[in-house]
Design an enzyme around this catalytic site. Structure first.
Site, PDB file in Angstrom:
ATOM      1  N   GLN A 231       8.767   2.577  -5.792  1.00  0.00           N
ATOM      2  CA  GLN A 231       7.962   3.980  -5.619  1.00  0.00           C
ATOM      3  C   GLN A 231       9.293   5.176  -6.122  1.00  0.00           C
ATOM      4  OE1 GLN A 231       4.998   3.488  -5.067  1.00  0.00           O
ATOM      5  NE2 GLN A 231       4.623   5.833  -5.302  1.00  0.00           N
TER       6      GLN A 231
ATOM      7  N   HIS B 161       9.378   6.580  -9.759  1.00  0.00           N
ATOM      8  CA  HIS B 161       8.354   7.388 -10.191  1.00  0.00           C
ATOM      9  C   HIS B 161       8.855   8.789 -10.959  1.00  0.00           C
ATOM     10  CE1 HIS B 161       4.691   4.872 -10.392  1.00  0.00           C
ATOM     11  NE2 HIS B 161       4.624   4.816  -8.929  1.00  0.00           N
TER      12      HIS B 161
ATOM     13  N   GLU C  25       1.364   7.741   1.250  1.00  0.00           N
ATOM     14  CA  GLU C  25       0.384   7.334   0.226  1.00  0.00           C
ATOM     15  C   GLU C  25       0.253   5.691   0.296  1.00  0.00           C
ATOM     16  OE1 GLU C  25      -0.072   7.743  -4.551  1.00  0.00           O
ATOM     17  OE2 GLU C  25       1.833   8.028  -3.486  1.00  0.00           O
ATOM     18  N   HIS C  26       1.408   5.018   0.418  1.00  0.00           N
ATOM     19  CA  HIS C  26       1.562   3.809   0.421  1.00  0.00           C
ATOM     20  C   HIS C  26       2.263   3.205   1.636  1.00  0.00           C
ATOM     21  CE1 HIS C  26       1.403   4.668  -3.880  1.00  0.00           C
ATOM     22  NE2 HIS C  26       0.614   3.729  -4.136  1.00  0.00           N
TER      23      HIS C  26
ATOM     24  N   ASP D 183      -0.689  -1.317  -7.500  1.00  0.00           N
ATOM     25  CA  ASP D 183      -0.770  -0.047  -8.568  1.00  0.00           C
ATOM     26  C   ASP D 183      -1.318  -0.787  -9.597  1.00  0.00           C
ATOM     27  OD1 ASP D 183       0.568   1.726  -7.224  1.00  0.00           O
ATOM     28  OD2 ASP D 183       2.581   1.278  -8.198  1.00  0.00           O
TER      29      ASP D 183
ATOM     30  N   HIS E 148     -40.806  29.882   7.769  1.00  0.00           N
ATOM     31  CA  HIS E 148     -40.627  28.358   8.000  1.00  0.00           C
ATOM     32  C   HIS E 148     -41.697  27.883   8.936  1.00  0.00           C
ATOM     33  CE1 HIS E 148     -36.724  29.366   6.184  1.00  0.00           C
ATOM     34  NE2 HIS E 148     -36.194  28.203   6.194  1.00  0.00           N
TER      35      HIS E 148
END
Length: 844
Positions: free
Chosen positions: A670, A673, A739-740, A773, A832
């Site tokens: 990770q 990235h 996230e992960h 992924d 109404h």
């Protein structure tokens, strides 16, 4: 605050021009912009009907012009391109109603030309431009306004724009109004003697309080000298006997229009009769230092250190560089203040030696703040060398210095048992995302594409992606030569496609939910695909066919009619064959060869060739994220987005059963990235040696990987958080909402039930995040920045919307109708209730 706004028309006497410059901004016609008031406060008035030269406008603003006044016909060309606070709209009264909401929101105010000063009309017009400044210019330039007219306009919130031909430094007449009379007109004194309290300042510091009269104001405006009204002795020309004179820089009226501020340059012993600079005591701080240094420059004691600095430029340069370095290394608040004070001393010594004052520095800061164009701001190469520094703060507090090439690639360690609640909260923070700042940066790009379409896309792609394109979009069928792949890569993509398709097909909701809520009342809910979707596939430092899969497959499964895939082109103008192949697999209806904010804008608004979409998906850098956030809030775009996005994240929970090599590999997968990737290792009862074993693996593996330079920076900002139990570790993870999330625990499967916040969970030692992924079947487009607390990752339902329906029989309405009518009556909505009762009556 302006009382009135002079408009220069034709030749203007120098004395009048300088006097006008002392009381605020002056509107200058574009043809005279270069020659009149080059350093004064100017609004540049563009010629109505003349061609628009945007580069020239930006140059004027960069050179210090306060605003430009743009005719309505050309407003759309600058709205969104120039900062709104730097733009005034020029309107004729006849076309006041033709202003769109976009234009109204893109300017800071209006200059409206009107044949008469109709106060009722101006008051109503001000409401239409709520929050904007209103300036009114009477077309009739033959008759000056009366003081009462100026006063009434200011009370209504408008500022009168006065042609300079109607202004004079002489007494007011039927043909002209005296500048001071116009300035004083709206002022209101709450004193019995009618005088106005006046604060005198220099360099932003108060020198004292005096009083002004219409007569003293008039003389100050004309002479440029400090002239006030003494309550005992009448007109008081400051310094007339003492020699402590003043030069007037500006005269300003306060927001309540009952007081004045004179900004001056004070000469002589000072403002106060006690021969000190201010009536409130001697100067302090920078003002005092400046005074001392000026004195030392004129008559420094022989052998003094300051004299050495003035006489030895090499020594002064060395001290400035030394103190700057010490400031960079300072850590505590006290150290930073101490070192900054030293740096200010030596820097100001350099300034005084060169004839530069604090006021000059502030003026330079003000001028830079006015610039529309900005430099990138990177440091020069000689200042970007690695410097070892402290590793105390968590990553959100400040970016860490890059590691030198020979230093171990290591994370930073914190023990939850030994830190305060405040420090724990800091560990949970991500880097601050300056959303408003980024949105302001992308807005000109978005507006450029919205207004100029394909032409803007081609220019921006050439600028940012270095690709010269003839067209922006590729439509199917895609050329076979654009999808030539290594057979092994093709086979891998096919397997990943099959797995992702299988998992997402199982998520699709194709059946209709039917519920009879009461007899004769049937409610239904059914799914429909979002018709047109845009899929953003990043380029940059990595080719990402996996993202094309993760976005394209659920769109295909959901049945979206149009799938527009956007991705940055390569320098030769082509798209990577891997992405092209995936685009064919998922049935993309178009491929947009563009990246960044410009691609998002094209998807949101459409262009001559790019189809407009209804929802935009996909990760990207901060420019892409800001553009997505901007367009989803623009009602002209009518587009939604998948979720806010930020840097990639992983949190790994590991105890003594974990394989250090596996844990290190998960962290690095990770971290590679980007340098802003967020990587956290949460250990459970690991000894210092066990933690060290993981760190050694991180360092060894990182040095063997091709993206080691990215890892060197991202790992240096990453965290190791020590906990004493799995429950404490999972509690921290739930608060972090990664996230992960990867779980290296013996009972990992059982622990999943305790996970409350995460984008995707990877369970056990043989479930690397890489599988999710690429090819396990789950989606890798996941919430970051802690948004896993409230957002799901992309899934098939992300590409569907749900519609409800209801069908009521006559008997059903007999039972439900009275309930509805009662509630409608309760809310006061008679129509109404009537819609129900009229039917019930028909059934009787």
């Amino acid at each position: 605050m302006s009382v009135f706004l002079p408009v220069l028309d034709g030749q203007v006497d120098d004395a009048l021009l300088q006097s006008l410059a002392r009381i605020g901004p002056v509107i200058v016609p574009a043809l005279q912009a270069a020659s009149i008031l080059p350093n004064g406060s100017r609004y540049i008035l563009l010629d109505n009907g003349a061609p628009l030269n945007l580069d020239q406008i930006v140059q004027w603003l960069d050179q210090g012009a306060e605003k430009v006044v743009i005719p309505l016909a050309q407003a759309k060309e600058v709205v969104g391109v120039l900062p709104r606070e730097r733009v005034l709209l020029l309107l004729d009264v006849a076309n006041a109603s033709a202003v769109s909401e976009t234009v109204r929101n893109g300017v800071s105010g209006v200059l409206i030309k009107t044949p008469t000063l109709d106060l009722d009309f101006i008051s109503q017009f001000s409401k239409f431009f709520s929050g904007a400044s209103i300036h009114v210019l009477s077309i009739d330039a033959s008759v000056p306004p009366t003081p009462s007219t100026i006063r009434e306009l200011r009370r209504s919130g408008a500022i009168l724009a006065l042609p300079s031909a109607l202004l004079t430094l002489s007494a007011s007449s039927a043909q002209q109004i005296n500048v001071a009379d116009a300035l004083v007109a709206p002022l209101v004194s709450d004193r019995t003697d009618g005088l106005f309290p006046t604060v005198v300042t220099e360099d932003g510091r108060s020198l004292g309080l005096v009083y002004s009269s219409a007569e003293s104001i008039k003389e100050s405006i004309v002479t440029g000298k400090g002239v006030y009204q003494s309550r005992k002795h009448g007109l008081w020309r400051k310094g007339e006997t003492s020699g402590a004179t003043q030069e007037i820089l500006t005269i300003r009226v306060d927001c309540d229009q009952d007081a004045l501020e004179y900004d001056v340059i004070q000469h002589g012993a000072g403002f106060c009769h006690l021969e000190q600079s201010s009536c409130f005591g001697q100067a302090k701080g920078l003002a005092a230092l400046q005074k001392t240094l000026k004195s030392r420059l004129e008559s420094a004691p022989e052998g003094s250190y300051t004299q050495r600095l003035f006489k030895d430029p090499a020594l002064l340069r060395a001290k400035i560089m030394e103190e700057a370095d010490e400031l960079c290394r300072a850590e505590s608040k006290e150290e930073v203040a101490f070192e900054a004070a030293d740096l200010f001393y030596f820097a100001l010594t350099k300034c005084i030696a060169s004839g530069v004052t604090v006021a000059d520095i502030e003026q330079s800061l003000d001028n830079k703040a006015k610039k529309v164009t900005r430099r990138k701001g990177d440091a020069k190469p000689q200042w970007t060398q690695s410097v070892a520094g402290p590793s105390k703060p968590p990553p959100a507090a400040a970016p860490e210095p890059a590691l030198a090439a020979d230093e171990p690639i290591r994370m930073r360690t914190y023990d939850l048992a030994r830190i305060t609640p405040e420090e724990r909260a800091q560990l949970l923070r991500r880097p601050v995302l300056k959303s408003e700042e980024m949105i302001a940066k992308v807005k000109p790009i978005v507006d450029n594409v919205r207004t100029r379409g394909d032409a803007a896309l081609l220019e921006l792609t050439a600028k940012f992606d270095k690709a010269q394109l003839k067209s922006t979009v590729v439509f199917p069928p895609f050329a076979p030569e654009s999808m030539q792949l290594d057979p092994a890569v093709r086979d891998a993509i096919d397997v990943a496609y099959a797995n992702v398709y299988k998992f997402h097909a199982a998520q699709a909701q194709n059946s209709t939910l039917v519920v009879e809520t009461m007899p004769g009342v049937v409610c239904s809910r059914f799914a429909r695909p979002i018709a047109r979707v845009g899929l953003y596939v990043p380029g940059g430092t990595a080719i990402l066919p996996s993202t094309a899969l993760m976005l394209g497959v659920p769109a295909q499964v959901a049945g979206c009619n149009e799938i527009v895939l956007a991705t940055p082109p390569r320098p030769d103008g082509s798209i990577s064959p891997e992405v092209m192949y995936v685009a064919q697999l998922v049935g993309a209806s178009a491929i947009l060869k563009a990246g960044g904010a410009q691609a998002v804008a094209a998807l949101a608004y459409g262009t001559e060739t790019v189809p407009k979409v209804d929802k935009i998906f996909g990760p990207g850098n901060q420019w892409v994220t800001a553009a997505k956030m901007f367009v989803q809030n623009d009602t002209d775009a009518l587009v939604s987005i998948d979720m806010p996005a930020g840097p990639s994240e992983v949190l790994v929970i590991a105890d003594s059963s974990a394989n250090p090599a596996f844990v290190a590999a998960d962290l690095l997968s990770q971290a590679e990235h980007g340098i802003d990737s967020q990587v956290v290792l949460v250990t459970v009862n690991l000894s210092d040696e066990e933690v060290a074993a993981i760190e050694r693996e991180v360092d060894a593996q990182a040095h063997a990987l091709p993206r080691v330079e990215i890892l060197r920076q991202s790992v240096a900002k990453s965290l190791i958080v020590k906990t004493s139990s799995p429950e404490e570790a999972i509690g921290f993870s739930n608060d972090y909402a990664p996230e992960h999330l990867i779980i290296h625990l013996p009972d990992a499967s059982a622990r999943v039930a305790s996970i409350q916040n995460a984008g995707s969970v990877f369970v056990g030692p043989f479930t690397p995040e890489s599988c999710g992924d690429y090819a396990s079947g789950t989606n890798h487009t996941l919430p970051t920045n802690g948004y896993a607390r409230q957002f799901s990752g992309v899934n098939t339902l992300s590409f569907q919307k749900h519609i409800t329906s209801q069908e009521i029989t006559a008997d059903g309405l007999k039972g439900l109708g009275p309930v509805v009518a009662t509630l409608a009556d309760c809310e006061g909505l008679g129509a109404h209730a009537n819609a129900v009762r009229i039917r019930l009556a028909a059934m009787q």
